[in-house]
Write a protein that holds these residues in place. Structure first.
Motif, short mmCIF file in Angstrom:
data_model
loop_
_atom_site.label_atom_id
_atom_site.label_comp_id
_atom_site.label_asym_id
_atom_site.label_seq_id
_atom_site.Cartn_x
_atom_site.Cartn_y
_atom_site.Cartn_z
N CYS A 146 0.85 -1.19 0.00
CA CYS A 146 0.00 0.00 0.00
C CYS A 146 0.88 1.24 0.00
CB CYS A 146 -0.91 0.04 1.23
SG CYS A 146 -2.34 -1.06 1.13
N GLU A 147 0.52 2.22 -0.81
CA GLU A 147 1.21 3.50 -0.83
C GLU A 147 0.26 4.58 -0.35
OE1 GLU A 147 3.48 6.52 -3.96
OE2 GLU A 147 3.47 4.35 -4.33
N LEU A 148 0.70 5.37 0.62
CA LEU A 148 -0.11 6.41 1.24
C LEU A 148 0.51 7.77 0.95
CD1 LEU A 148 -0.39 4.72 4.77
CD2 LEU A 148 -1.83 4.29 2.75
N ARG A 149 -0.34 8.75 0.63
CA ARG A 149 0.12 10.11 0.37
C ARG A 149 -0.71 11.08 1.20
NH1 ARG A 149 2.72 10.88 -4.94
NH2 ARG A 149 3.00 8.85 -5.95
N GLY A 150 -0.04 12.01 1.83
CA GLY A 150 -0.73 13.00 2.65
C GLY A 150 0.04 13.22 3.93
N ASP A 151 -0.69 13.39 5.00
CA ASP A 151 -0.08 13.51 6.34
C ASP A 151 -0.02 12.10 6.93
OD1 ASP A 151 0.63 13.98 8.95
OD2 ASP A 151 -1.14 15.15 9.47
N VAL A 152 1.13 11.46 6.80
CA VAL A 152 1.29 10.07 7.25
C VAL A 152 2.11 10.06 8.53
CG1 VAL A 152 1.96 7.74 6.61
CG2 VAL A 152 1.33 9.37 4.82
N ARG A 153 1.54 9.47 9.58
CA ARG A 153 2.20 9.42 10.88
C ARG A 153 2.43 7.96 11.28
NH1 ARG A 153 -1.06 14.18 14.27
NH2 ARG A 153 -1.23 15.63 12.50
N VAL A 154 3.68 7.66 11.65
CA VAL A 154 4.05 6.32 12.08
C VAL A 154 4.19 6.34 13.59
CG1 VAL A 154 5.71 4.44 11.87
CG2 VAL A 154 5.27 5.95 9.90
N LEU A 155 3.28 5.64 14.27
CA LEU A 155 3.26 5.63 15.72
C LEU A 155 4.11 4.48 16.26
CD1 LEU A 155 0.84 7.37 14.84
CD2 LEU A 155 -0.43 6.46 16.78
N PRO A 156 4.59 4.59 17.50
CA PRO A 156 5.46 3.55 18.05
C PRO A 156 4.80 2.18 18.21
CG PRO A 156 5.67 5.60 19.30
CD PRO A 156 4.49 5.76 18.40
N ASN A 157 3.47 2.11 18.18
CA ASN A 157 2.78 0.84 18.42
C ASN A 157 2.41 0.12 17.13
OD1 ASN A 157 0.89 2.64 17.56
ND2 ASN A 157 -0.69 2.07 19.05
N ALA A 158 3.26 0.25 16.09
CA ALA A 158 3.05 -0.41 14.80
C ALA A 158 1.73 0.01 14.16
CB ALA A 158 3.09 -1.93 14.96
N THR A 159 1.39 1.27 14.33
CA THR A 159 0.19 1.85 13.72
C THR A 159 0.60 2.99 12.80
OG1 THR A 159 -1.21 1.27 15.59
CG2 THR A 159 -2.01 3.01 14.13
N ILE A 160 0.01 3.02 11.62
CA ILE A 160 0.27 4.08 10.64
C ILE A 160 -1.04 4.79 10.36
CG2 ILE A 160 1.04 4.58 8.29
CD1 ILE A 160 2.70 1.96 8.49
N VAL A 161 -1.04 6.10 10.49
CA VAL A 161 -2.26 6.89 10.32
C VAL A 161 -2.08 7.86 9.16
CG1 VAL A 161 -3.87 8.49 11.40
CG2 VAL A 161 -2.78 6.71 12.78
N LEU A 162 -3.02 7.85 8.23
CA LEU A 162 -3.01 8.77 7.10
C LEU A 162 -4.15 9.77 7.24
CD1 LEU A 162 -2.36 9.75 4.15
CD2 LEU A 162 -3.97 7.97 3.39
N HIS A 163 -3.85 11.06 7.11
CA HIS A 163 -4.86 12.11 7.04
C HIS A 163 -4.80 12.73 5.65
CE1 HIS A 163 -5.50 11.69 11.29
NE2 HIS A 163 -4.25 12.02 11.56
N HIS A 164 -5.95 12.77 4.97
CA HIS A 164 -6.01 13.35 3.63
C HIS A 164 -7.45 13.77 3.36
CE1 HIS A 164 -5.80 13.79 -0.72
NE2 HIS A 164 -4.48 13.76 -0.63
N PRO A 165 -7.67 14.92 2.72
CA PRO A 165 -9.04 15.39 2.47
C PRO A 165 -9.90 14.41 1.67
CG PRO A 165 -7.46 17.15 2.06
CD PRO A 165 -6.66 15.91 2.28
N LEU A 166 -9.28 13.57 0.83
CA LEU A 166 -10.05 12.63 0.01
C LEU A 166 -10.21 11.26 0.65
CD1 LEU A 166 -8.65 13.41 -3.56
CD2 LEU A 166 -10.71 14.29 -2.46
N ALA A 167 -9.57 11.05 1.78
CA ALA A 167 -9.63 9.73 2.43
C ALA A 167 -10.77 9.69 3.44
CB ALA A 167 -8.31 9.44 3.13
N ARG A 168 -11.47 8.59 3.50
CA ARG A 168 -12.53 8.39 4.49
C ARG A 168 -12.02 7.49 5.60
NH1 ARG A 168 -17.49 7.27 0.25
NH2 ARG A 168 -17.43 9.31 -0.76
N HIS A 169 -12.74 7.46 6.68
CA HIS A 169 -12.31 6.68 7.84
C HIS A 169 -12.32 5.20 7.50
CE1 HIS A 169 -11.56 5.70 11.99
NE2 HIS A 169 -12.59 4.87 11.98
N GLN A 170 -11.16 4.56 7.62
CA GLN A 170 -11.03 3.14 7.31
C GLN A 170 -9.75 2.63 7.95
OE1 GLN A 170 -13.10 0.91 5.11
NE2 GLN A 170 -11.90 -0.31 6.55
N SER A 171 -9.72 1.36 8.31
CA SER A 171 -8.49 0.78 8.85
C SER A 171 -8.36 -0.66 8.36
CB SER A 171 -8.47 0.83 10.38
OG SER A 171 -9.47 -0.01 10.91
#
Length: 454
Positions: free
Chosen positions: A87-112
């Protein structure tokens, strides 16, 4: 056309309501089934999660095919490969210490969703040693989300070195060659975020990792790194084929020969071309490395093989594949040679350090393993610009001939054993089988290797 009529029957109205409800509920149902990792449903689920059909891959397409500027959505995923999810993510991508990656983008909807970023996804034994990563996307930044500890402008790649780490073949085919394929487009300006990598693994391959990225490797299993933020991030590694690059899928831009060159440069190896015997005096001797194995699939008569090769005009070196930090010194030995001889196994993966034009002689033990052996090392050798000789042992050259009676199915019908599955094949032919080469018969393979150096 019925919908365009001013008058419609009550039946048509009911059908329309049912269809409308189905359209509304379908994404919810798909999102629920998404967790079951069925490939078509994964792709369709992400179709709804990013809001635009053009931004999600479908069918057999690959991320690499979307670099032309089309499909520039925030999430591009390919779950169609039998070996790796990417998977390739573009936008505000944050890598958290607990093996979680969060993407914020105006075109993205809530999904995991969850992924194991390792190129052996169908192998449950390998994946048991791979840390799962949770990826979440949202159309707006959550004010409660942890703030960035470090902001980076370069992209990043998240992957796992788990699986069968420590086996040279698996380190290359499952991790390092796919990492080369995935990071090539970034030209070294990419951050490598790795999990499940023992310190010795990082030390062993640090020169090669430095060749792939000019940034320090981030060990995701070690604390204190905080929240890392990137404008672009790839989760998982793109896989082409066993220990090689499919040049057809790179439009000829790079190949396995480029990876081999990178490997030689990374470890400071100076020989880029093997000896050419044409035009040289008869006293000039090419150098041959005989790979020694201590346990299974070992040569029981390595001394006799070395003497036979010497008699044919080779300078013979007998060596054992390096362990951990010894790799640089063993790589220098491999690079000094023109011919590499070994029984099918991880030691042959060191072929990546041979100079171009060198010869790999693979000794294939009993068991009908020819196709697997050719795929694992024959094709990669040719792709890397090497010559290849395939030597299949006769039944009498296998130590299994002394363990079983002549009419035993292990000797008589390897195909039947293979049909029982991988574990049966492994137990019968890969564990406990050694080879005692008929040096006169094997002389034909050694002469062929000499011819290929002319």
């Amino acid at each position: 056309m019925a919908c365009e009529k001013k008058s419609a029957s009550s039946f048509a109205v009911k059908v329309g309501l049912v269809l409308l409800a189905g359209c509304i509920l379908a994404p919810i149902s798909l999102a629920t089934m998404f967790r079951n990792y069925a490939v078509p449903l994964q792709t369709l689920s992400l179709l709804f999660s990013v809001g635009s059909a053009s931004s999600v891959m479908g069918g057999g397409e690959r991320i690499a095919s979307h670099r032309s500027g089309r499909n520039e959505g925030p999430v591009l995923c390919d779950f169609s490969s039998s070996r790796s999810d990417v998977c390739e993510l573009r936008g505000d991508v944050r890598v958290l210490p607990n093996a979680t990656i969060v993407l914020h983008h105006p075109l993205a909807r809530h999904q995991s969703w969850r992924m194991k970023p390792h190129a052996r996804k169908s192998d449950r034994h390998a994946l048991a040693r791979v840390t799962e990563v949770t990826v979440a996307s949202s159309h707006a930044a959550d004010h409660a989300a942890p703030r960035c500890t470090a902001n980076h402008t370069a992209p990043a790649v998240v992957f796992s070195a788990g699986g069968y780490a420590g086996n040279m073949f698996h380190d290359l085919t499952d991790v390092l060659v796919p990492l080369f394929i995935t990071t090539r487009r970034f030209g070294g300006d990419v951050h490598l975020l790795v999990s499940d990598a023992p310190p010795w693994w990082l030390d062993k391959f640090r020169p090669l990792l430095r060749g792939l990225s000019r940034h320090d490797v981030v060990d995701m299993d070690r604390g204190g790194r905080g929240v890392l933020c990137y404008p672009r991030l790839v989760v998982g590694l793109e896989f082409h084929k066993e220990m090689s690059v499919d040049a057809a899928r790179t439009a000829g831009e790079y190949s396995m020969a480029d990876f081999a060159l990178l490997a030689r440069r990374s470890y400071g190896l100076t020989r880029d071309t093997a000896i050419r015997l044409r035009g040289r005096s008869s006293g000039f001797r090419p150098r041959l490395l005989l790979i020694s194995r201590r346990s299974t699939r070992a040569f029981t008569n390595a001394g006799a093989i070395a003497r036979a090769a010497t008699a044919l005009g080779y300078e013979v070196v007998v060596g054992e594949p390096a362990r951990h930090a010894e790799l640089p010194s063993f790589a220098r030995v491999v690079n000094s040679c023109d011919v590499l001889v070994g029984v099918h196994g991880a030691g042959l993966a060191n072929l990546v350090f041979l100079p171009a034009g060198a010869v790999v002689v693979q000794v294939v033990p009993l068991g009908g393993l020819d196709a697997m052996a050719a795929e694992d090392f024959g094709e990669p050798a040719r792709d890397a610009g090497l010559r290849y000789v395939h030597y299949r042992v006769a039944v009498a050259e296998s130590t299994l001939a002394r363990r079983y009676p002549r009419d035993h199915r292990v000797l008589r019908d390897p195909a039947a054993v293979r049909r029982e599955g991988w574990m049966a094949l492994r137990a019968a032919y890969l564990v406990g089988q050694n080879v005692t080469l008929d040096v006169r018969r094997f002389g034909g393979a050694l002469r062929r290797a000499m011819e290929l150096l002319r």
